[in-house]
Design a protein around this motif. Structure first.
Motif, mmCIF file in Angstrom:
data_model
loop_
_atom_site.group_PDB
_atom_site.id
_atom_site.type_symbol
_atom_site.label_atom_id
_atom_site.label_comp_id
_atom_site.label_asym_id
_atom_site.label_seq_id
_atom_site.Cartn_x
_atom_site.Cartn_y
_atom_site.Cartn_z
ATOM 1 N N GLY A 116 0.800 -1.209 0.000
ATOM 2 C CA GLY A 116 0.000 0.000 0.000
ATOM 3 C C GLY A 116 0.834 1.260 0.000
ATOM 4 N N LEU A 117 0.123 2.356 0.173
ATOM 5 C CA LEU A 117 0.727 3.673 0.087
ATOM 6 C C LEU A 117 0.148 4.560 1.178
ATOM 7 N N VAL A 118 0.998 5.379 1.766
ATOM 8 C CA VAL A 118 0.561 6.422 2.690
ATOM 9 C C VAL A 118 1.141 7.738 2.205
ATOM 10 N N GLN A 119 0.307 8.753 2.146
ATOM 11 C CA GLN A 119 0.769 10.107 1.893
ATOM 12 C C GLN A 119 0.668 10.861 3.208
ATOM 13 N N ARG A 120 1.758 11.496 3.591
ATOM 14 C CA ARG A 120 1.791 12.231 4.856
ATOM 15 C C ARG A 120 2.238 13.652 4.549
ATOM 16 N N CYS A 121 1.543 14.625 5.144
ATOM 17 C CA CYS A 121 1.910 16.020 4.892
ATOM 18 C C CYS A 121 1.578 16.892 6.097
ATOM 19 N N ARG A 122 2.236 18.040 6.131
ATOM 20 C CA ARG A 122 1.929 19.065 7.123
ATOM 21 C C ARG A 122 0.860 19.973 6.536
ATOM 22 N N PHE A 123 -0.168 20.253 7.301
ATOM 23 C CA PHE A 123 -1.205 21.158 6.824
ATOM 24 C C PHE A 123 -0.622 22.523 6.468
ATOM 25 N N ALA A 124 0.410 22.969 7.180
ATOM 26 C CA ALA A 124 1.010 24.280 6.917
ATOM 27 C C ALA A 124 1.539 24.390 5.493
ATOM 28 N N ASP A 125 1.891 23.252 4.879
ATOM 29 C CA ASP A 125 2.394 23.265 3.508
ATOM 30 C C ASP A 125 1.271 23.318 2.475
ATOM 31 N N PHE A 126 0.034 23.159 2.918
ATOM 32 C CA PHE A 126 -1.116 23.167 2.022
ATOM 33 C C PHE A 126 -2.217 24.042 2.630
ATOM 34 N N PRO A 127 -2.002 25.363 2.657
ATOM 35 C CA PRO A 127 -2.943 26.266 3.334
ATOM 36 C C PRO A 127 -4.363 26.209 2.772
ATOM 37 N N GLU A 128 -4.514 25.781 1.527
ATOM 38 C CA GLU A 128 -5.868 25.673 0.963
ATOM 39 C C GLU A 128 -6.691 24.626 1.708
ATOM 40 N N TYR A 129 -6.046 23.571 2.214
ATOM 41 C CA TYR A 129 -6.768 22.557 2.991
ATOM 42 C C TYR A 129 -7.164 23.098 4.357
ATOM 43 N N VAL A 130 -6.269 23.851 4.960
ATOM 44 C CA VAL A 130 -6.584 24.474 6.252
ATOM 45 C C VAL A 130 -7.763 25.419 6.086
ATOM 46 N N ALA A 131 -7.747 26.226 5.017
ATOM 47 C CA ALA A 131 -8.829 27.186 4.771
ATOM 48 C C ALA A 131 -10.162 26.475 4.552
ATOM 49 N N GLU A 132 -10.145 25.374 3.804
ATOM 50 C CA GLU A 132 -11.385 24.646 3.557
ATOM 51 C C GLU A 132 -11.939 24.052 4.854
ATOM 52 N N LEU A 133 -11.066 23.477 5.672
ATOM 53 C CA LEU A 133 -11.513 22.922 6.944
ATOM 54 C C LEU A 133 -11.997 24.021 7.885
ATOM 55 N N ALA A 134 -11.282 25.134 7.932
ATOM 56 C CA ALA A 134 -11.698 26.255 8.784
ATOM 57 C C ALA A 134 -13.060 26.787 8.356
ATOM 58 N N ALA A 135 -13.289 26.874 7.041
ATOM 59 C CA ALA A 135 -14.582 27.346 6.533
ATOM 60 C C ALA A 135 -15.712 26.395 6.930
ATOM 61 N N ALA A 136 -15.361 25.124 7.143
ATOM 62 C CA ALA A 136 -16.359 24.132 7.567
ATOM 63 C C ALA A 136 -16.451 24.046 9.090
ATOM 64 N N GLY A 137 -15.715 24.922 9.797
ATOM 65 C CA GLY A 137 -15.783 24.948 11.257
ATOM 66 C C GLY A 137 -14.883 23.954 11.959
ATOM 67 N N VAL A 138 -13.883 23.436 11.255
ATOM 68 C CA VAL A 138 -12.976 22.437 11.831
ATOM 69 C C VAL A 138 -11.672 23.118 12.244
ATOM 70 N N ASP A 139 -11.288 22.929 13.495
ATOM 71 C CA ASP A 139 -10.039 23.472 14.009
ATOM 72 C C ASP A 139 -8.870 22.613 13.548
ATOM 73 N N VAL A 140 -7.896 23.242 12.927
ATOM 74 C CA VAL A 140 -6.654 22.573 12.547
ATOM 75 C C VAL A 140 -5.548 23.264 13.328
ATOM 76 N N PRO A 141 -5.043 22.629 14.375
ATOM 77 C CA PRO A 141 -4.027 23.292 15.209
ATOM 78 C C PRO A 141 -2.718 23.497 14.454
#
Length: 192
Positions: free
Chosen positions: A64-89
């Protein structure tokens, strides 16, 4: 024993085969041509982007495969989660995963793989604070694997689906960095 290593270009044909498997294609919805696999996995394999693509091995055999990343490197994902009311520390990371070998699904390996990668994340990324994983609500095997690996459902969110046939309903799972001692690294999965 589950181990892993960084994905290299020689692994791309295997990844393409896995992405074409119906149980993977349903949720990853990824082009499987050699060109598409090289385009999408090449930058991480060459170290040109911040995410990590990890080939997962069971007793030395690729499964199998795992992709691992820091949210800080993909701010568009943080913004989408924040817009949905999800806290990303700050310091949060995420993982995506697949078991490509059809005969190995449904045996608990997904949870074991996730647990091992999350445990190694604390050692591999000392600044990581949490692992946050959105998963489509209809992908029961995926969110059940997250639960079995120790992650907790913290939210329901309306997010862009990976597959356009799906609606926007997602669960969001999270596990925070343990406060006590832990053992492990990318080559030696932790026990916690």
């Amino acid at each position: 024993m589950i181990t892993w290593r960084r994905l290299v270009e020689a692994d791309f044909p295997q990844v393409g085969e896995w992405l074409a498997q119906p149980h993977v294609a349903r949720w990853w919805n990824h082009e499987t041509s050699p060109e598409a696999v090289a385009r999408d996995f090449g930058p991480a394999a060459r170290g040109e982007e911040a995410s990590e693509d990890l080939l997962v091995l069971l007793d030395g055999r690729p499964i199998g495969l795992v992709q691992r990343c820091r949210f800080a490197d993909f701010p568009e994902y943080v913004a989408e989660l924040a817009a949905a009311g999800v806290d990303v520390p700050d310091g949060a990371m995420s993982v995506d995963y697949l078991i490509g070998v059809p005969g190995l699904t449904g045996r608990g390996l997904g949870a074991e793989m996730i647990r091992a990668i999350v445990s190694a994340t604390w050692a591999d990324h000392p600044a990581s604070t949490a692992v946050v994983v959105p998963v489509h609500t209809a992908n029961r095997p995926s969110w059940r694997a997250l639960e079995k690996a120790g992650l907790h459902r913290v939210a329901e969110a309306s997010l862009e689906p990976d597959n356009p046939i799906d609606d926007r309903a997602h669960y969001v799972y999270r596990i925070d960095r343990p406060t006590g001692p832990f053992i492990g690294s990318a080559s030696e999965p932790a026990e916690w």
